[in-house]
Structures are given as structure tokens and as C-alpha cells.
Design a protein around this motif. Structure first.
Motif, mmCIF file in Angstrom:
data_model
loop_
_atom_site.group_PDB
_atom_site.id
_atom_site.type_symbol
_atom_site.label_atom_id
_atom_site.label_comp_id
_atom_site.label_asym_id
_atom_site.label_seq_id
_atom_site.Cartn_x
_atom_site.Cartn_y
_atom_site.Cartn_z
ATOM 1 N N UNK A 184 0.881 -1.239 -0.143
ATOM 2 C CA UNK A 184 0.074 0.402 0.337
ATOM 3 C C UNK A 184 1.019 1.149 -0.089
ATOM 4 N N UNK A 185 0.932 2.226 -1.642
ATOM 5 C CA UNK A 185 2.229 3.390 -1.224
ATOM 6 C C UNK A 185 0.596 4.041 -1.339
ATOM 7 N N UNK A 186 1.158 5.270 -0.098
ATOM 8 C CA UNK A 186 0.504 6.382 0.197
ATOM 9 C C UNK A 186 1.099 7.679 -0.592
ATOM 10 N N UNK A 187 -0.039 7.469 -1.543
ATOM 11 C CA UNK A 187 0.576 9.205 -3.246
ATOM 12 C C UNK A 187 0.250 10.138 -2.487
ATOM 13 N N UNK A 188 0.923 11.247 -2.527
ATOM 14 C CA UNK A 188 0.301 12.883 -2.379
ATOM 15 C C UNK A 188 1.084 13.573 -3.132
ATOM 16 N N UNK A 189 0.064 15.203 -3.633
ATOM 17 C CA UNK A 189 0.608 16.084 -4.452
ATOM 18 C C UNK A 189 0.499 17.420 -3.333
ATOM 19 N N UNK A 190 1.765 17.973 -3.762
ATOM 20 C CA UNK A 190 1.812 19.259 -3.572
ATOM 21 C C UNK A 190 1.555 20.418 -4.622
ATOM 22 N N UNK B 268 -9.532 12.122 -7.936
ATOM 23 C CA UNK B 268 -9.373 12.565 -6.331
ATOM 24 C C UNK B 268 -8.692 13.088 -5.956
ATOM 25 N N UNK B 269 -9.288 13.635 -4.292
ATOM 26 C CA UNK B 269 -8.570 14.457 -3.464
ATOM 27 C C UNK B 269 -6.531 14.053 -3.030
ATOM 28 N N UNK B 270 -6.332 14.827 -2.894
ATOM 29 C CA UNK B 270 -4.509 14.350 -1.831
ATOM 30 C C UNK B 270 -4.835 13.884 0.179
ATOM 31 N N UNK B 271 -3.964 13.057 0.203
ATOM 32 C CA UNK B 271 -3.384 12.023 0.036
ATOM 33 C C UNK B 271 -4.395 10.618 -0.641
ATOM 34 N N UNK B 272 -4.030 10.182 -0.994
ATOM 35 C CA UNK B 272 -5.172 8.286 -1.008
ATOM 36 C C UNK B 272 -3.731 7.227 -0.751
ATOM 37 N N UNK B 273 -4.116 6.249 -0.827
ATOM 38 C CA UNK B 273 -3.664 4.620 -0.976
ATOM 39 C C UNK B 273 -3.163 4.338 -2.185
ATOM 40 N N UNK B 274 -3.073 3.616 -2.730
ATOM 41 C CA UNK B 274 -2.886 2.565 -3.742
ATOM 42 C C UNK B 274 -2.143 1.840 -3.059
#
Length: 358
Positions: free
Chosen positions: A30-36, A54-60
Motif C-alpha cells: 500500500x503506497x501513500x500518494x500525495x500531491x503538493x 480525487x483529493x490528496x493524499x490517497x493509498x494505492x
């Protein structure tokens, strides 16, 4: 161990960052993906696409090869936040494109020192346009951009560059109707043709006032309200020569264009609670202003005979208690078809014009 590759991209690259970067992961991870978003570049995050949305962060979960893009879009609101007092970006960049100044949220307020405010490309590529509904009926000066706050501490070291301001006046619609342009030539004109319906600025510009000689400026493009290189109002002034000034001006306007101002293109004001000193305007085009190109206005009326009268001020040219802009350098600019004149100097000290084209 089975591994899958995760591809992450920022779209556009200048808009911000996405973490983690591209790389291999064990199956089932499970990778946590976030955007700034890049606030200094005035972008906002609009959502993920690809294997996330959708929004940030999310798990993939890495159940196979995955690809995620973080999407960003230019945001005038982020730009307005960037130039605010609580921010630290040394440069605030407004991305290439056309950005509309509306009644809400209103003007762009530059209220901190030592900041470069710039368009993302050449001045013709980053355009600010006054909405026809800004200001609302009955409004007053309604600048598109303001530097400093009346009553606050003056700012210094502000640079404004690579922007085009479109005031949206319909003063010159007759010129467009005849197939011409009010500016230097058709190729040079950046702003859209003026609207058929006058902006509210046109409606209020000639409103009657109790004192017709003391009406407030109406709907300026850029208003410099409170800027000074000095730390206090009692500190010594810079030399008595606008062409021999310190390397740091309080405000520098360069490589920009002002078209269609519904009032004054640039307004320098001064009063009991604000100062406007050490201003440098150069390599800028000012055309089609409904009133004047640049207005230099003191905080109170001064009669020439009064100023020269014995005892009025022992040091009028340098007295900090005399309320008028001081040390203004206007050089290397182009002025064309400004209805009320190029520069209206109602009250100022050490104002110099050199190598301008009229």
C-alpha cells in the motif's frame, strides 16, 4: 518476490510535486500518494488521474503496474495569497494565460516587502483583465492591483514585471469601430476589444463630488498606496536626484503594459497614513487610458505660491512632513493615446522623466 512499477508524474511539472517518485514496489504494498501544489508558481491541485482520482493524499495498492498523475491548474487566488503578508516566496509567478479580476475576491494586494511579482512569460502572455462588474455599482478606486496598505507599514523592494493590465474601458470603442486600435498598432494590442456595455468604472468616473477638484481617482489599474525605502517617516531621504537612487527601490514596475485603463493606469498616492517614495517605472507601455497614464498625487493640496512662501517649510523638497510622493523615476516607457495626458503631476518632489516615447 513479484514487483510492480509505479509511475508518478506532475502535470504540469511547474504546477507542483507528487510523492513518492516513480519506482518499484512489492506486490500488495500500500503506497501513500500525495500531491503538493507550487504556491510560488500560483498553481492549485485539481485532483489525481490514472489509477487514482480525487483529493490528496490517497493509498494505492500495488496489484499490478500503476500510473498516477497529480494535476494542477493556474489559480489567481493562490497568486493573491502568495503576495500576501504571511508568505515567504521570493518570487510569485502568475502562469501564462488570461486572468480576470472580479468583484469577489477583488484586487490583488501586494502587502509585503522584497517580493518579485511576475508573469510566467513575456508581458503579452500573462494578462489581467478587469471584469465589467468590478467594482460593483457605486464603487470607488477599485484597483486591479494595489501595493501596500493605507495605515500599515510601508513596503519596499517590490518588483512588478512581465504583466499586461487590461482595464476594459470602452472609451475607445469608436476607434475599434473604425477598424483601428487605440494602441501602437494591431500587433501590439494585447487586450480584448472594449465591451459594448460600459464597466461600472465608466459610470462612476465622473460622479459629482462636494469638491470637484478633490474627487478620488476612479478605477485605476495599479495603485501604489504605501511604499518607502526608509524605515520610518522621520528617516533621511535618498539623494535629491531620481536618476541617482539606491539600488533598491520601494517599487519597480518594468517590462509591463497597461491598456484600456478606465481611470488612471498607475496611481501614486500619499496621505497622513501612507507614503509613496522611491518609485521606478521603466520599459513599460501605457496606452488608451480613459484618464491619465500615471497620476502622482499628494495627500493634500499644495499651492505653488504657498509652497514657495517664507516660513511654509524650511526644507520643502526634503521635509518628511510634506505629504506628497518623492523620488519618482519614469524612464524608457512608451505612452500612447492617454485621454487625460501622459503624466499628471498634481503634487510631487523630485519626479524625473527621461528617454520616454510619446
Amino acid at each position: 518476490t513479484t514487483q510492480y512499477f509505479l509511475t508518478t508524474t506532475a502535470n504540469p511539472a511547474a504546477g507542483g510535486t507528487i510523492t513518492p517518485g516513480s519506482g518499484w514496489y512489492n506486490a500488495g504494498t500500500a503506497v501513500s500518494v500525495s500531491a503538493t501544489a507550487s504556491s510560488c508558481n500560483s498553481y492549485g491541485f485539481t485532483g489525481f488521474s490514472g489509477d487514482l482520482s480525487g483529493p490528496s493524499p490517497q493509498s494505492l495498492t500495488m496489484s499490478g503496474p500503476k500510473s498516477v498523475a497529480a494535476n494542477f491548474a493556474p489559480s489567481l487566488q493562490v497568486f493573491k495569497t502568495c503576495v500576501g503578508p504571511s508568505q515567504t516566496c521570493p518570487t510569485c509567478t502568475l502562469p501564462i494565460g488570461t486572468h480576470t479580476i472580479t468583484q469577489q475576491p477583488g484586487e490583488i494586494l501586494i502587502n509585503r516587502s522584497n517580493v518579485r511579482v511576475t508573469g510566467g512569460g513575456t508581458r503579452s502572455q500573462t494578462v489581467l483583465v478587469r471584469d465589467t462588474g468590478y467594482p460593483a455599482a457605486g464603487g470607488e478606486s477599485a484597483p486591479m492591483m494595489r501595493v501596500g496598505v493605507d495605515g500599515g507599514s510601508p513596503v519596499t523592494g517590490v518588483t512588478i514585471e512581465n504583466l499586461t493590465f487590461c482595464g476594459n474601458s470602452n472609451m475607445d470603442r469608436r476607434v475599434y469601430a473604425a477598424g483601428g486600435v487605440y494602441g501602437e498598432n494591431l500587433a501590439a494590442a494585447v487586450c480584448p476589444p472594449p465591451p459594448a456595455t460600459p464597466t461600472n468604472c465608466d459610470n462612476i468616473r465622473n460622479d459629482p463630488a462636494p469638491d470637484p477638484n478633490n474627487r478620488p481617482p476612479k478605477c485605476v489599474d495599479l495603485q501604489i498606496d504605501n511604499a518607502d525605502t526608509r524605515s520610518s517617516s522621520s528617516a533621511p531621504f535618498t539623494p535629491d536626484d531620481p536618476f541617482n537612487s539606491p539600488s533598491t527601490y520601494s517599487v519597480t514596475v518594468r517590462n509591463s503594459a497597461f491598456e484600456d485603463a478606465t481611470g488612471h493606469a498607475i496611481f501614486l498616492s500619499y496621505s497622513q497614513t501612507k507614503r509613496v517614495n522611491d518609485i521606478y517605472i521603466h520599459d513599460t507601455d501605457v496606452s488608451g487610458s480613459a484618464t491619465t497614464g500615471i497620476l502622482v498625487l499628494g495627500g493634500q493640496a499644495y499651492d505653488r505660491k504657498q509652497c514657495d512662501a517664507p516660513g511654509f517649510s524650511p526644507n520643502f523638497s526634503n521635509d518628511p512632513n510634506v505629504l506628497m510622493p518623492r523620488n519618482v523615476r519614469i524612464e524608457g516607457n512608451t505612452f500612447y493615446n492617454n485621454n487625460g495626458g501622459t503624466v499628471a503631476l498634481l503634487a510631487g518632489r523630485w519626479v524625473g522623466l527621461r528617454n520616454n516615447t510619446f
